[in-house]
Design a protein around this motif. Sequence first.
Motif, PDB file in Angstrom:
ATOM      1  N   ARG A   1       0.827  -1.202   0.000  1.00  0.00           N
ATOM      2  CA  ARG A   1       0.000   0.000   0.000  1.00  0.00           C
ATOM      3  C   ARG A   1       0.873   1.270   0.000  1.00  0.00           C
ATOM      4  O   ARG A   1       0.610   2.234  -0.718  1.00  0.00           O
ATOM      5  CB  ARG A   1      -0.905   0.004   1.239  1.00  0.00           C
ATOM      6  CG  ARG A   1      -2.006  -1.020   1.158  1.00  0.00           C
ATOM      7  CD  ARG A   1      -2.760  -1.155   2.467  1.00  0.00           C
ATOM      8  NE  ARG A   1      -3.863  -2.067   2.319  1.00  0.00           N
ATOM      9  CZ  ARG A   1      -5.038  -1.748   1.778  1.00  0.00           C
ATOM     10  NH1 ARG A   1      -5.266  -0.513   1.385  1.00  0.00           N
ATOM     11  NH2 ARG A   1      -5.985  -2.649   1.648  1.00  0.00           N
TER      12      ARG A   1
ATOM     13  N   ILE B   1      -2.807   5.336   2.933  1.00  0.00           N
ATOM     14  CA  ILE B   1      -2.515   4.039   2.293  1.00  0.00           C
ATOM     15  C   ILE B   1      -3.749   3.126   2.265  1.00  0.00           C
ATOM     16  O   ILE B   1      -3.701   2.038   1.711  1.00  0.00           O
ATOM     17  CB  ILE B   1      -1.298   3.322   2.941  1.00  0.00           C
ATOM     18  CG1 ILE B   1      -1.572   2.908   4.397  1.00  0.00           C
ATOM     19  CG2 ILE B   1      -0.046   4.183   2.842  1.00  0.00           C
ATOM     20  CD1 ILE B   1      -0.553   1.910   4.938  1.00  0.00           C
ATOM     21  N   ARG B   2      -4.843   3.591   2.878  1.00  0.00           N
ATOM     22  CA  ARG B   2      -6.094   2.807   2.852  1.00  0.00           C
ATOM     23  C   ARG B   2      -7.206   3.565   2.130  1.00  0.00           C
ATOM     24  O   ARG B   2      -8.382   3.325   2.358  1.00  0.00           O
ATOM     25  CB  ARG B   2      -6.516   2.415   4.284  1.00  0.00           C
ATOM     26  CG  ARG B   2      -5.479   1.489   4.881  1.00  0.00           C
ATOM     27  CD  ARG B   2      -5.667   0.998   6.252  1.00  0.00           C
ATOM     28  NE  ARG B   2      -4.384   0.466   6.718  1.00  0.00           N
ATOM     29  CZ  ARG B   2      -3.875  -0.703   6.352  1.00  0.00           C
ATOM     30  NH1 ARG B   2      -4.558  -1.496   5.569  1.00  0.00           N
ATOM     31  NH2 ARG B   2      -2.687  -1.086   6.781  1.00  0.00           N
TER      32      ARG B   2
ATOM     33  N   VAL C   1      -5.932   3.886  -3.399  1.00  0.00           N
ATOM     34  CA  VAL C   1      -4.918   2.843  -3.152  1.00  0.00           C
ATOM     35  C   VAL C   1      -5.583   1.468  -3.196  1.00  0.00           C
ATOM     36  O   VAL C   1      -5.069   0.540  -3.823  1.00  0.00           O
ATOM     37  CB  VAL C   1      -4.170   3.087  -1.819  1.00  0.00           C
ATOM     38  CG1 VAL C   1      -3.330   1.872  -1.432  1.00  0.00           C
ATOM     39  CG2 VAL C   1      -3.289   4.327  -1.923  1.00  0.00           C
ATOM     40  N   ASN C   2      -6.760   1.336  -2.582  1.00  0.00           N
ATOM     41  CA  ASN C   2      -7.479   0.051  -2.633  1.00  0.00           C
ATOM     42  C   ASN C   2      -7.685  -0.418  -4.072  1.00  0.00           C
ATOM     43  O   ASN C   2      -7.586  -1.597  -4.376  1.00  0.00           O
ATOM     44  CB  ASN C   2      -8.852   0.166  -1.955  1.00  0.00           C
ATOM     45  CG  ASN C   2      -8.751   0.086  -0.430  1.00  0.00           C
ATOM     46  OD1 ASN C   2      -7.747  -0.354   0.117  1.00  0.00           O
ATOM     47  ND2 ASN C   2      -9.806   0.512   0.257  1.00  0.00           N
TER      48      ASN C   2
ATOM     49  N   VAL D   1      -3.758  -1.242  -5.572  1.00  0.00           N
ATOM     50  CA  VAL D   1      -2.676  -1.982  -4.908  1.00  0.00           C
ATOM     51  C   VAL D   1      -2.477  -3.383  -5.485  1.00  0.00           C
ATOM     52  O   VAL D   1      -1.331  -3.813  -5.705  1.00  0.00           O
ATOM     53  CB  VAL D   1      -2.870  -1.988  -3.365  1.00  0.00           C
ATOM     54  CG1 VAL D   1      -4.131  -2.688  -2.918  1.00  0.00           C
ATOM     55  CG2 VAL D   1      -1.665  -2.573  -2.653  1.00  0.00           C
TER      56      VAL D   1
END
Length: 221
Positions: A43, A94-95, A99-100, A103
Amino acid sequence: MSDRSGFNIIAVDGGAATGKSSTSRAIAERLNLMHVDTGAHYRTLTFALLDAGADPEAPDVIPTVLKSLKLDTTIKGRSALLSINGDVPADADIRSPQVNANVSKFAAIESVREFLFNYQRSQAQVARDQAEFSGLIMEGRDIGSIIFPSADFRFFLFADEATRAARRAKDGQTDSIAERDKLDSQRKAAPLVCPEGAIRVDTGPLPLEGVVEHICGIITA
Ligand code: DC
């Protein structure tokens, strides 16, 4: 614990939202281990690659972008966090939905996996260098198969899809876990598999405490 050196490496693999992170953190706490979340590595790297304008549909230019990124480790409590060019991005970054959505695509690219391979293996030494830890627990998709195939203990967590979707919703995340799992399982480079000989743990019917109890019981037997 079984390792005569007294330092154990524990690998925890499984699909998205199977409980790897909560379980691994709780086990780290109980058994005094350094915790490494390699999903967070992918991530963090995805966040940095997107920031640098990289596109997972154009993998040929990624090695050049990777050359500009320096990886290091920041220890926070029991967790070893990946920093890139001196920066550990915030959890919310990063969540994020962006990013989801990307990734798994970046994680399927060979040069991205090669870039993280040595770094992830080096975390065993980082844990050994911190006298307070009696081992390392690393979670991800390929830890028991590729990163530490000779780990002292290898666990593979799974759960039914309804339980997993409910967990993600409870975390307040927008994430299509079935789609990510499909990409993670079908890719050529280090696909998500239950490594041969790993101990399978169904986290669906058990509360977190029950899963932790079960796994700690096996490790300390
Ligand atoms: O555990 P997570 O959902 O935060 O992981 C995010 C993504 O990173 C996941 O969809 C696949 C990738 N990943 C991977 O390919 N290999 C790992 N060892 C860990 C994560």
